[in-house]
Design an enzyme around this catalytic site. Sequence first.
Site, short mmCIF file in Angstrom:
data_model
loop_
_atom_site.label_atom_id
_atom_site.label_comp_id
_atom_site.label_asym_id
_atom_site.label_seq_id
_atom_site.Cartn_x
_atom_site.Cartn_y
_atom_site.Cartn_z
N ILE A 76 0.24 -4.77 6.50
CA ILE A 76 1.79 -4.49 7.18
C ILE A 76 2.85 -3.90 6.41
O ILE A 76 3.85 -3.44 6.63
CB ILE A 76 2.25 -5.82 7.81
N GLN A 125 3.02 -1.51 2.28
CA GLN A 125 2.56 -1.35 0.83
C GLN A 125 3.85 -1.16 -0.19
O GLN A 125 4.76 -0.25 0.46
CB GLN A 125 1.53 -0.01 0.83
N GLY A 159 2.66 -4.34 -4.86
CA GLY A 159 1.39 -5.08 -3.95
C GLY A 159 1.55 -4.65 -2.63
O GLY A 159 2.28 -3.74 -2.17
N THR A 160 0.75 -5.30 -1.84
CA THR A 160 0.23 -5.09 -0.26
C THR A 160 0.79 -6.27 0.51
O THR A 160 0.64 -7.55 -0.29
CB THR A 160 -1.21 -4.58 -0.09
N LYS A 190 1.88 -11.72 0.49
CA LYS A 190 1.97 -10.58 -0.32
C LYS A 190 0.93 -10.61 -1.67
O LYS A 190 0.94 -11.75 -2.27
CB LYS A 190 3.31 -10.42 -1.09
N ASP A 217 18.56 -5.35 -5.29
CA ASP A 217 17.83 -4.46 -4.53
C ASP A 217 18.31 -4.46 -3.07
O ASP A 217 17.28 -4.50 -2.28
CB ASP A 217 16.25 -4.49 -4.99
#
Length: 431
Positions: free
Chosen positions: A142, A144, A148-149, A164, A262
Amino acid sequence: MRSPATPLGDRSPVDGVRRSGDIWDVSRSSASSGSSAGGFSSSSSSRNPVRIAARAITSCFGSHDGGLPPSADDSEEFKPPSLTPSVSTQGSSHGSLQGSRPRGMGIYSNGNNPSRSEPGGIRLSIAEIMKATKNFSPSLKIGQGGSGTVYRARLDDGTVVAVKRAKKNTHNSHLNAEFQNEIQTLACIEHLNLVRLHGYLEHQDERIVIVEYVSNGTLREHLDCQRGQILDLATRLDIAIDVAHAITYLHVYSDNPIIHRDIKSSNILLTDNLRAKVADFGFARLFVMDSDVTHISTQVKGTAGYLDPEYLRTYQLTEKSDVYSFGVLLVELVSGRRPIEPRRELTERLTPKWAMKRFTEGNGIQTLDPNLKPSLATSFAVEKILELALLCLAPTKTSRPSMRRCAEILWMVRKDYREFLSSHPLSRHKN
């Protein structure tokens, strides 16, 4: 520990149970060349400090000394309630994390709901994670990002979570530091408008974080019209308030102040009820309380277009760096544009600078997202939101309001906006 504020307004707390696709998008940059503060002009006297600020707009965005409007209604102010005692909880399997969590009632906590597990309390083995993600099947992917993914996973008890999986790079100390930083930060926070930690795992070269899965994508996806129905201005204002609450909690009501570093629209997740949740704490910094320290000297991290220019210049991180990013987010909510629009003509490529210039010239309504219909009520709200954005985008931290003050102002804007709609029904448009 400091006490949290009580919930304000009339929105009902609704917890999301799913997660968005690009939450872990970490296309971050350590440099930004043009996003700084702008000015503001109104019908008020030329001695208005905010208008004085507007005159300072140059290619570098001049500074201002403008103050904030006073609160107009005591019922809309933050009034911290009493707290139940803090609880220390260990992290999930194969971890050694411990964190103390505020357990206040209302919007800053889930209260004493026995149906919800303690944050970070889910313990899973690597075999169970492999089963839940079908061996990290591409069909369950879902998101990238650079670190990480993310996969959608369903646990044996039916709980849907986001998993994650950090990149496997033993030579990259920054990726490992982000992983450790994220779980340590998530373990010591709990708030309706922050994604919830379920657990984490370190197994050989696997580093995995398990968090709640928020159902309705990111704010950026909605502003890009990738999620169907367009967000109306009232909903955007609600989202801004949710985010302001979340950052206020991090700065003021967590055991130690936390700077997110962020804040951006792709890190704001939306539930089915369009409640906002702030995510991605890989860059977050814990600010240990010390009366002699007012900043953290650190390497610059963040996303181009959202970075505090003072932080870029001095490497000194403060809570006001999040305030600057929040100012950029407010401009995004009004305009629908990304902070940097490289395909637009030169004068419009840096969205905050372009929006503040329009606002300075008395044409703030020209920054309105073309998907929204202008009206008297809309013009009123846009002017107020951009006025706050101006203050948040001040080039120096001392000129910016606190996040708590931002939340108070936005509550008053929403209150006045609703009253304006009630007294001027012809000004209401369905977007």
